[in-house]
Design a protein around this motif. Structure first.
Motif, short mmCIF file in Angstrom:
data_model
loop_
_atom_site.label_atom_id
_atom_site.label_comp_id
_atom_site.label_asym_id
_atom_site.label_seq_id
_atom_site.Cartn_x
_atom_site.Cartn_y
_atom_site.Cartn_z
N GLU A 52 1.05 20.14 58.58
CA GLU A 52 1.71 18.85 58.78
C GLU A 52 2.05 18.32 57.39
O GLU A 52 1.16 18.16 56.55
N VAL A 53 3.33 18.06 57.13
CA VAL A 53 3.79 17.60 55.83
C VAL A 53 4.27 16.16 55.97
O VAL A 53 5.12 15.87 56.82
N THR A 54 3.72 15.27 55.14
CA THR A 54 4.10 13.86 55.17
C THR A 54 4.63 13.49 53.79
O THR A 54 3.98 13.74 52.78
N ILE A 55 5.81 12.86 53.78
CA ILE A 55 6.44 12.44 52.53
C ILE A 55 6.77 10.96 52.62
O ILE A 55 7.28 10.48 53.63
N ARG A 56 6.49 10.26 51.52
CA ARG A 56 6.79 8.83 51.42
C ARG A 56 7.28 8.57 50.00
O ARG A 56 6.77 9.15 49.05
N LEU A 57 8.25 7.68 49.84
CA LEU A 57 8.74 7.28 48.52
C LEU A 57 8.42 5.81 48.29
O LEU A 57 8.43 5.00 49.22
N ALA A 58 8.11 5.47 47.02
CA ALA A 58 7.83 4.09 46.64
C ALA A 58 8.56 3.78 45.34
O ALA A 58 8.57 4.59 44.41
N SER A 59 9.15 2.60 45.27
CA SER A 59 9.83 2.16 44.06
C SER A 59 8.82 1.92 42.95
O SER A 59 7.76 1.36 43.18
N LEU A 60 9.17 2.34 41.73
CA LEU A 60 8.29 2.09 40.59
C LEU A 60 8.45 0.66 40.05
O LEU A 60 7.62 0.19 39.31
N PRO A 81 9.05 4.25 55.10
CA PRO A 81 8.14 4.73 56.13
C PRO A 81 7.96 6.24 55.92
O PRO A 81 8.86 6.90 55.42
N PRO A 82 6.83 6.79 56.31
CA PRO A 82 6.62 8.22 56.09
C PRO A 82 7.51 9.06 56.99
O PRO A 82 7.81 8.68 58.12
N GLN A 83 7.94 10.20 56.45
CA GLN A 83 8.66 11.19 57.27
C GLN A 83 7.72 12.38 57.41
O GLN A 83 7.20 12.89 56.42
N VAL A 84 7.50 12.79 58.63
CA VAL A 84 6.54 13.85 58.94
C VAL A 84 7.26 15.00 59.63
O VAL A 84 8.08 14.78 60.52
N PHE A 85 6.94 16.22 59.19
CA PHE A 85 7.40 17.41 59.88
C PHE A 85 6.33 18.48 59.80
O PHE A 85 5.34 18.34 59.06
N PHE A 86 6.51 19.53 60.56
CA PHE A 86 5.53 20.62 60.60
C PHE A 86 6.19 21.87 60.01
O PHE A 86 7.37 22.13 60.24
N LEU A 87 5.40 22.63 59.26
CA LEU A 87 5.91 23.82 58.60
C LEU A 87 4.97 25.00 58.86
O LEU A 87 3.77 24.91 58.58
N THR A 88 5.52 26.08 59.41
CA THR A 88 4.74 27.28 59.69
C THR A 88 5.19 28.39 58.76
O THR A 88 6.38 28.70 58.68
#
Length: 143
Positions: free
Chosen positions: A115-123, A131-138
């Protein structure tokens, strides 16, 4: 009698003293620059669904679709096994100041799903977080 003549003079001096000490406003204050709400897409991934890797690494393209903040963005990445959510450590990602950019996922074990979760935040604005984007990687390799 002395009180009647000195009191108005004393009050006038006190009023002038307090009013002259008051902080003056700047004529042209710096404008408060508002950042556009941060947004991004993963054009080569089906978000919320299962995706395939062919070996132990996977290059992931990230495209910031909003205006990139002046100071750049920080990427938060979480990779964990689908069952048990055991974290899979990844390399640190440097702060981003250009778009699109690529994140390389490493150490993917054969025939495992993550399960891969990615989130970006301004510096420049701690409140500007995607909001987080989640996808699955096999990893389909058999090594």
């Amino acid at each position: 009698m002395l009180l009647k003549t000195c009191l108005p003079v004393f009050l006038a001096i006190a009023m002038l003293t307090f009013s002259s000490c008051k902080k003056k406003k700047k004529d042209n204050p710096a404008p408060n620059v508002q950042e556009e709400t941060l947004a991004f897409e993963l054009p080569e991934v089906q978000v919320g669904k299962y995706n395939m890797a062919q070996d132990s690494t996977y290059a992931l393209k990230v495209n910031v679709t909003s205006k990139l903040p002046e100071k750049g963005v920080k990427v938060t990445l979480n990779v964990a096994t689908e069952t048990g959510l055991i974290p899979l450590p990844q390399d640190d990602i440097a702060d981003i100041s250009t778009t699109p950019f690529t994140i390389t996922l490493r150490h993917l074990k054969p025939l495992k799903t993550y399960e891969v979760t990615i989130r970006l935040a301004s510096l420049g604005n701690t409140g500007n977080v995607t909001p987080p984007q989640v996808f699955f990687l096999t990893n389909k390799s058999a090594e």
